[in-house]
Design an enzyme around this catalytic site. Structure first.
Site, PDB file in Angstrom:
ATOM      1  N   ARG A   1      66.983  35.551  67.213  1.00 20.58           N
ATOM      2  CA  ARG A   1      65.944  36.430  66.663  1.00 20.58           C
ATOM      3  C   ARG A   1      65.574  37.551  67.633  1.00 20.58           C
ATOM      4  NH1 ARG A   1      60.511  33.959  64.162  1.00 20.58           N
ATOM      5  NH2 ARG A   1      60.163  33.059  66.218  1.00 20.58           N
TER       6      ARG A   1
ATOM      7  N   ARG B   1      58.716  23.173  70.337  1.00 16.81           N
ATOM      8  CA  ARG B   1      57.938  23.652  69.184  1.00 16.81           C
ATOM      9  C   ARG B   1      58.238  22.795  67.949  1.00 16.81           C
ATOM     10  NH1 ARG B   1      59.886  29.572  69.099  1.00 16.81           N
ATOM     11  NH2 ARG B   1      58.616  29.883  67.258  1.00 16.81           N
TER      12      ARG B   1
ATOM     13  N   ARG C   1      48.058  24.771  61.313  1.00 14.83           N
ATOM     14  CA  ARG C   1      49.110  24.034  62.008  1.00 14.83           C
ATOM     15  C   ARG C   1      48.765  22.548  62.071  1.00 14.83           C
ATOM     16  NH1 ARG C   1      52.026  28.636  63.616  1.00 14.83           N
ATOM     17  NH2 ARG C   1      53.380  28.104  65.338  1.00 14.83           N
TER      18      ARG C   1
ATOM     19  N   LYS D   1      59.040  32.111  57.723  1.00 19.30           N
ATOM     20  CA  LYS D   1      57.674  32.330  57.235  1.00 19.30           C
ATOM     21  C   LYS D   1      57.255  33.784  57.422  1.00 19.30           C
ATOM     22  CE  LYS D   1      55.630  29.232  59.890  1.00 19.30           C
ATOM     23  NZ  LYS D   1      56.732  28.615  60.642  1.00 19.30           N
TER      24      LYS D   1
ATOM     25  N   ARG E   1      61.628  36.860  71.828  1.00 18.82           N
ATOM     26  CA  ARG E   1      60.365  36.198  72.161  1.00 18.82           C
ATOM     27  C   ARG E   1      60.586  35.175  73.268  1.00 18.82           C
ATOM     28  NH1 ARG E   1      57.505  34.335  66.613  1.00 18.82           N
ATOM     29  NH2 ARG E   1      57.089  32.564  67.972  1.00 18.82           N
TER      30      ARG E   1
HETATM   31  P1  AMP Z   1      54.467  31.632  65.461  1.00 20.81           P
HETATM   32  O1  AMP Z   1      54.645  33.113  65.577  1.00 20.81           O
HETATM   33  O2  AMP Z   1      53.726  31.222  64.210  1.00 20.81           O
HETATM   34  O3  AMP Z   1      55.760  30.872  65.638  1.00 20.81           O
HETATM   35  O4  AMP Z   1      53.533  31.191  66.680  1.00 20.81           O
HETATM   36  C1  AMP Z   1      53.911  31.374  68.012  1.00 20.81           C
HETATM   37  C2  AMP Z   1      53.026  30.539  68.923  1.00 20.81           C
HETATM   38  O5  AMP Z   1      51.659  30.966  68.771  1.00 20.81           O
HETATM   39  C3  AMP Z   1      52.999  29.046  68.610  1.00 20.81           C
HETATM   40  O6  AMP Z   1      54.071  28.342  69.235  1.00 20.81           O
HETATM   41  C4  AMP Z   1      51.646  28.647  69.173  1.00 20.81           C
HETATM   42  O7  AMP Z   1      51.674  28.574  70.584  1.00 20.81           O
HETATM   43  C5  AMP Z   1      50.783  29.846  68.818  1.00 20.81           C
HETATM   44  N1  AMP Z   1      50.140  29.713  67.477  1.00 20.81           N
HETATM   45  C6  AMP Z   1      50.355  30.476  66.368  1.00 20.81           C
HETATM   46  N2  AMP Z   1      49.586  30.073  65.351  1.00 20.81           N
HETATM   47  C7  AMP Z   1      48.851  29.023  65.821  1.00 20.81           C
HETATM   48  C8  AMP Z   1      47.879  28.160  65.256  1.00 20.81           C
HETATM   49  N3  AMP Z   1      47.510  28.270  63.964  1.00 20.81           N
HETATM   50  N4  AMP Z   1      47.340  27.208  66.043  1.00 20.81           N
HETATM   51  C9  AMP Z   1      47.697  27.066  67.337  1.00 20.81           C
HETATM   52  N5  AMP Z   1      48.621  27.834  67.931  1.00 20.81           N
HETATM   53  C10 AMP Z   1      49.192  28.806  67.190  1.00 20.81           C
END
Ligand code: AMP
Length: 221
Positions: free
Chosen positions: A127, A171, A88, A13, A160
């Site tokens: 990654r 996740r 989400r 994404k 990360r």
């Molecule tokens: P991502 O970079 O999109 O994989 O997000 C990394 C982490 O940030 C996720 O595992 C969540 O802990 C948090 N996160 C990102 N976007 C959201 C969202 N829309 N709602 C809740 N937590 C989020």
């Protein structure tokens, strides 16, 4: 255009949203990136969010939504955006619709990047992310030219903390619970578009651009 990208962690994404934003000259908004910036800057929000992020859990809707609302308020978002990482869950999807409606805007497309589990694990465990510009690399698929340094800006690359295999599995569990509802939500609104995303980034981007061109053509008829 207002486009959201949906898909499991590791679907690409972030990579696709970034490339798409450049092609379409639109801002790329990533709630994950915005949260990580808050963690790095050690803001109050960042401190609250970090414990959830480290566990692979979702950060409470209220915190993320407030942060997104502030971002959508900014002038560069007027002409559209590519959003990744939000919504989400259904609550966030409804909130997004409401935030847009308040501004007389509507979502154009929700694109679902379909990705298989072995591909997800392989992508995420390898990654590497640039600490300076946020660019993504991969230990095997897209190694940086210099060891652990960003090709674009020379910043230091890091893994990360939530890209460890046990956190990834958590996740994915969280993701699966929520995504089927989101798919139903956007299907009912006739906004869902599915795309197979197991391929390399280049061919996936080409398919994405074709899909958007077809959508724009359909608006003209
Ligand atoms: P991502 O970079 O999109 O994989 O997000 C990394 C982490 O940030 C996720 O595992 C969540 O802990 C948090 N996160 C990102 N976007 C959201 C969202 N829309 N709602 C809740 N937590 C989020």
């Amino acid at each position: 255009m207002r486009i959201i990208l949906l898909g499991p962690p590791g679907a690409g994404k972030g990579t696709q949203a970034k490339a798409l934003a450049e092609k379409l000259k639109l801002p790329h908004i990533s709630t994950g990136d915005l949260l990580r910036q808050n963690v790095t800057k050690d803001t109050q929000l960042g401190r609250k969010a970090q414990e959830f992020m480290n566990k692979g859990a979702l950060v409470p809707d209220e915190l993320v939504t407030r942060m997104l609302n502030e971002r959508i308020e900014q002038a560069d978002v007027k002409g559209g955006f590519i959003l990744d990482g939000y919504p989400r869950n259904i609550n966030q999807a409804e909130t997004l619709d409401a935030l847009l409606k308040q501004r007389n805007m509507e979502l154009d497309m929700a694109v679902y990047l379909d990705t298989s589990e072995p591909v997800i694990i392989q992508r995420l465990t390898g990654r590497l992310v640039c600490s300076s510009c946020g660019a993504n690399f991969h230990i095997k698929n897209m190694p940086p030219k210099k060891d652990m340094l960003c090709d674009n800006c020379g910043g230091r690359l890091y893994q990360r903390t939530d890209d460890r295999e046990e956190t990834i599995r958590e996740r994915l569990k969280v993701y699966r619970k929520e995504v089927s509802e989101l798919i139903r939500y956007y299907t009912a609104k006739q906004k869902l578009h599915r795309l197979s995303a197991d391929d390399e980034a280049g061919p996936v981007l080409d398919r994405l651009l074709n899909m958007i061109a077809e959508y724009n053509d359909s608006l003209k008829v």
